[in-house]
Design a protein around this motif. Structure first.
Motif, mmCIF file in Angstrom:
data_model
loop_
_atom_site.group_PDB
_atom_site.id
_atom_site.type_symbol
_atom_site.label_atom_id
_atom_site.label_comp_id
_atom_site.label_asym_id
_atom_site.label_seq_id
_atom_site.Cartn_x
_atom_site.Cartn_y
_atom_site.Cartn_z
ATOM 1 N N GLY A 295 8.742 50.841 16.365
ATOM 2 C CA GLY A 295 8.868 50.889 17.813
ATOM 3 C C GLY A 295 10.097 50.176 18.335
ATOM 4 O O GLY A 295 10.771 49.431 17.617
ATOM 5 N N GLY A 296 10.372 50.421 19.603
ATOM 6 C CA GLY A 296 11.468 49.758 20.293
ATOM 7 C C GLY A 296 11.084 49.486 21.729
ATOM 8 O O GLY A 296 10.206 50.148 22.285
ATOM 9 N N LYS A 297 11.742 48.507 22.338
ATOM 10 C CA LYS A 297 11.431 48.138 23.723
ATOM 11 C C LYS A 297 12.689 47.624 24.408
ATOM 12 O O LYS A 297 13.625 47.139 23.753
ATOM 13 C CB LYS A 297 10.328 47.066 23.752
ATOM 14 C CG LYS A 297 10.673 45.800 22.976
ATOM 15 C CD LYS A 297 9.492 44.844 22.912
ATOM 16 C CE LYS A 297 9.857 43.577 22.125
ATOM 17 N NZ LYS A 297 8.722 42.628 22.042
ATOM 18 N N VAL A 298 12.724 47.702 25.728
ATOM 19 C CA VAL A 298 13.867 47.235 26.508
ATOM 20 C C VAL A 298 13.364 46.759 27.865
ATOM 21 O O VAL A 298 12.365 47.282 28.383
ATOM 22 C CB VAL A 298 14.913 48.361 26.655
ATOM 23 C CG1 VAL A 298 14.346 49.539 27.436
ATOM 24 C CG2 VAL A 298 16.184 47.855 27.307
ATOM 25 N N GLY A 299 14.038 45.734 28.429
ATOM 26 C CA GLY A 299 13.597 45.235 29.716
ATOM 27 C C GLY A 299 14.368 44.024 30.189
ATOM 28 O O GLY A 299 15.478 43.737 29.720
ATOM 29 N N ALA A 300 13.767 43.284 31.116
ATOM 30 C CA ALA A 300 14.383 42.101 31.722
ATOM 31 C C ALA A 300 13.968 40.844 30.973
ATOM 32 O O ALA A 300 12.852 40.748 30.473
ATOM 33 C CB ALA A 300 13.993 41.993 33.186
ATOM 34 N N SER A 301 14.882 39.859 30.920
ATOM 35 C CA SER A 301 14.617 38.625 30.193
ATOM 36 C C SER A 301 15.039 37.411 31.013
ATOM 37 O O SER A 301 15.814 37.527 31.974
ATOM 38 C CB SER A 301 15.357 38.614 28.851
ATOM 39 O OG SER A 301 16.754 38.720 29.057
ATOM 40 N N SER A 302 14.543 36.241 30.601
ATOM 41 C CA SER A 302 14.939 34.993 31.258
ATOM 42 C C SER A 302 14.800 33.839 30.275
ATOM 43 O O SER A 302 14.076 33.930 29.282
ATOM 44 C CB SER A 302 14.096 34.736 32.508
ATOM 45 O OG SER A 302 12.744 34.509 32.159
ATOM 46 N N LEU A 303 15.511 32.749 30.571
ATOM 47 C CA LEU A 303 15.459 31.534 29.763
ATOM 48 C C LEU A 303 15.204 30.365 30.699
ATOM 49 O O LEU A 303 16.113 29.887 31.386
ATOM 50 C CB LEU A 303 16.773 31.348 28.998
ATOM 51 C CG LEU A 303 16.862 30.156 28.048
ATOM 52 C CD1 LEU A 303 15.825 30.278 26.931
ATOM 53 C CD2 LEU A 303 18.262 30.039 27.452
ATOM 54 N N SER A 304 13.958 29.917 30.759
ATOM 55 C CA SER A 304 13.588 28.866 31.702
ATOM 56 C C SER A 304 13.840 27.480 31.126
ATOM 57 O O SER A 304 13.932 27.302 29.910
ATOM 58 C CB SER A 304 12.109 29.004 32.092
ATOM 59 O OG SER A 304 11.278 28.863 30.960
ATOM 60 N N ASN A 305 13.952 26.506 32.018
ATOM 61 C CA ASN A 305 14.200 25.105 31.662
ATOM 62 C C ASN A 305 15.469 24.976 30.816
ATOM 63 O O ASN A 305 15.501 24.281 29.799
ATOM 64 C CB ASN A 305 13.005 24.517 30.897
ATOM 65 C CG ASN A 305 13.043 23.003 30.840
ATOM 66 O OD1 ASN A 305 13.577 22.355 31.740
ATOM 67 N ND2 ASN A 305 12.500 22.424 29.792
ATOM 68 N N SER A 306 16.524 25.662 31.257
ATOM 69 C CA SER A 306 17.774 25.657 30.495
ATOM 70 C C SER A 306 18.985 25.285 31.340
ATOM 71 O O SER A 306 20.110 25.411 30.876
ATOM 72 C CB SER A 306 18.012 27.035 29.868
ATOM 73 O OG SER A 306 18.176 28.023 30.870
ATOM 74 N N CYS A 307 18.752 24.833 32.578
ATOM 75 C CA CYS A 307 19.860 24.492 33.472
ATOM 76 C C CYS A 307 19.667 23.084 34.039
ATOM 77 O O CYS A 307 18.921 22.887 35.012
ATOM 78 C CB CYS A 307 19.958 25.495 34.613
ATOM 79 S SG CYS A 307 20.338 27.176 34.069
ATOM 80 N N ALA A 308 20.329 22.110 33.428
ATOM 81 C CA ALA A 308 20.271 20.745 33.962
ATOM 82 C C ALA A 308 20.982 20.683 35.308
ATOM 83 O O ALA A 308 20.572 19.954 36.214
ATOM 84 C CB ALA A 308 20.900 19.766 32.976
ATOM 85 N N VAL A 309 22.054 21.454 35.440
ATOM 86 C CA VAL A 309 22.748 21.620 36.720
ATOM 87 C C VAL A 309 22.920 23.109 36.950
ATOM 88 O O VAL A 309 23.078 23.893 36.003
ATOM 89 C CB VAL A 309 24.120 20.898 36.729
ATOM 90 C CG1 VAL A 309 23.935 19.397 36.607
ATOM 91 C CG2 VAL A 309 25.031 21.404 35.625
ATOM 92 N N SER A 310 22.911 23.529 38.203
ATOM 93 C CA SER A 310 22.954 24.954 38.524
ATOM 94 C C SER A 310 24.347 25.557 38.358
ATOM 95 O O SER A 310 24.485 26.765 38.131
ATOM 96 C CB SER A 310 22.456 25.185 39.948
ATOM 97 O OG SER A 310 23.239 24.445 40.876
#
Length: 206
Positions: free
Chosen positions: A33-48
Motif C-alpha cells: 500500500g501507499g498513502k499521502v497527506g498532511a504532516s506536522s512536527l509538534s514541540n519543535s520550535c523553541a522560537v517561532s
C-alpha cells in the motif's frame, strides 16, 4: 545514565511488540500500500522565527495478514520538510530537512460492516531528521479501511510517532493524516450467487 535507561526501555518495547506479533496461523495474505497527506512536527520550535513545523508527507507499507482481523505492517514514511530549533543548555540549535522513518507495527481491525473496518496499530519507528539521527520512537495509528473490491481497499489514517529525542531534538512528535490504497495479492473474488432453478409444474394426465 538516564539516556541509556530510556534507550533500553525502547528496545524492550520493540522486542515485546515483535514477540506479541508472531504468526498465529499459516493462512495469510500479503498486501502492498501507499498513502499521502498532511504532516506536522509538534514541540519543535523553541522560537517561532525561522521555524516551519507543517508539511506534506507520504508512506509505503508492506502488510502480512495473519488472521481476518490481525496483520503486521512494515513501512517507510517521509513526513516531509521541516525547519526546527531547540534550546539546549542556553544554546539554540537549528535543524532542517526531511524527517523519515522505518516503522513496524501490528494492526488490529474491528469490522463495522461487511465492507468497512476500524483499525488501530501500535509499534515502533526508527527515525532520522538532520542531526537527530537513529532515534527509536513509539508509533501509534488509527483509522478506517473500506473495500473497493476484494483485493483493493481504501484507507484514511492518523499516525503519531512520539518521543523524538535524538541529538538536539527534545521530545517532539511527528504526525500524519493520510489517504491511501492497498492491494491484497492473496484475495479471491467471492463467487457469484447461483440462482436456484424453480421446479417445473408437472401436467396431470387427462
Amino acid at each position: 545514565v538516564y539516556y541509556k535507561k530510556e534507550l533500553s526501555m525502547k528496545k524492550q518495547l520493540v522486542v515485546l511488540t515483535l514477540l506479541s506479533s508472531l504468526p498465529f496461523t499459516a493462512s495469510s495474505q500479503v498486501y502492498l500500500g501507499g498513502k499521502v497527506g498532511a504532516s506536522s512536527l509538534s514541540n519543535s520550535c523553541a522560537v517561532s522565527t525561522g521555524c516551519d513545523d507543517d508539511g506534506s508527507g507520504y508512506g509505503v507499507y508492506l502488510g502480512y495478514q495473519l488472521l481476518d482481523n490481525v496483520a503486521l505492517e512494515l513501512g517507510y514514511d517521509d513526513y516531509g520538510q521541516f525547519k526546527s530549533n531547540y534550546l539546549n543548555g542556553g544554546t539554540l540549535t537549528n535543524l532542517e530537512g526531511s524527517m523519515t522513518a522505518i516503522t513496524f507495527a501490528p494492526k488490529f481491525n474491528i469490522p463495522l460492516s461487511e465492507d468497512v473496518d476500524f483499525f488501530s496499530k501500535l509499534g515502533a519507528g526508527y527515525s532520522t531528521y538532520d542531526e537527530a539521527k537513529d532515534d527509536l520512537n513509539l508509533l501509534a495509528g488509527l483509522g478506517f479501511e473500506g473495500k473497493i473490491t476484494e483485493a483493493l481497499r481504501a484507507r484514511i489514517e492518523y499516525q503519531l510517532m512520539t518521543e523524538i529525542n535524538a541529538g538536539p531534538a527534545d521530545d517532539s512528535t511527528a504526525s500524519m493524516f493520510t489517504l491511501g490504497l492497498n492491494y491484497h495479492f492473496g484475495a479471491k473474488a467471492k463467487p457469484a450467487p447461483v440462482a436456484k432453478a424453480e421446479p417445473r409444474p408437472v401436467a396431470e394426465p387427462a
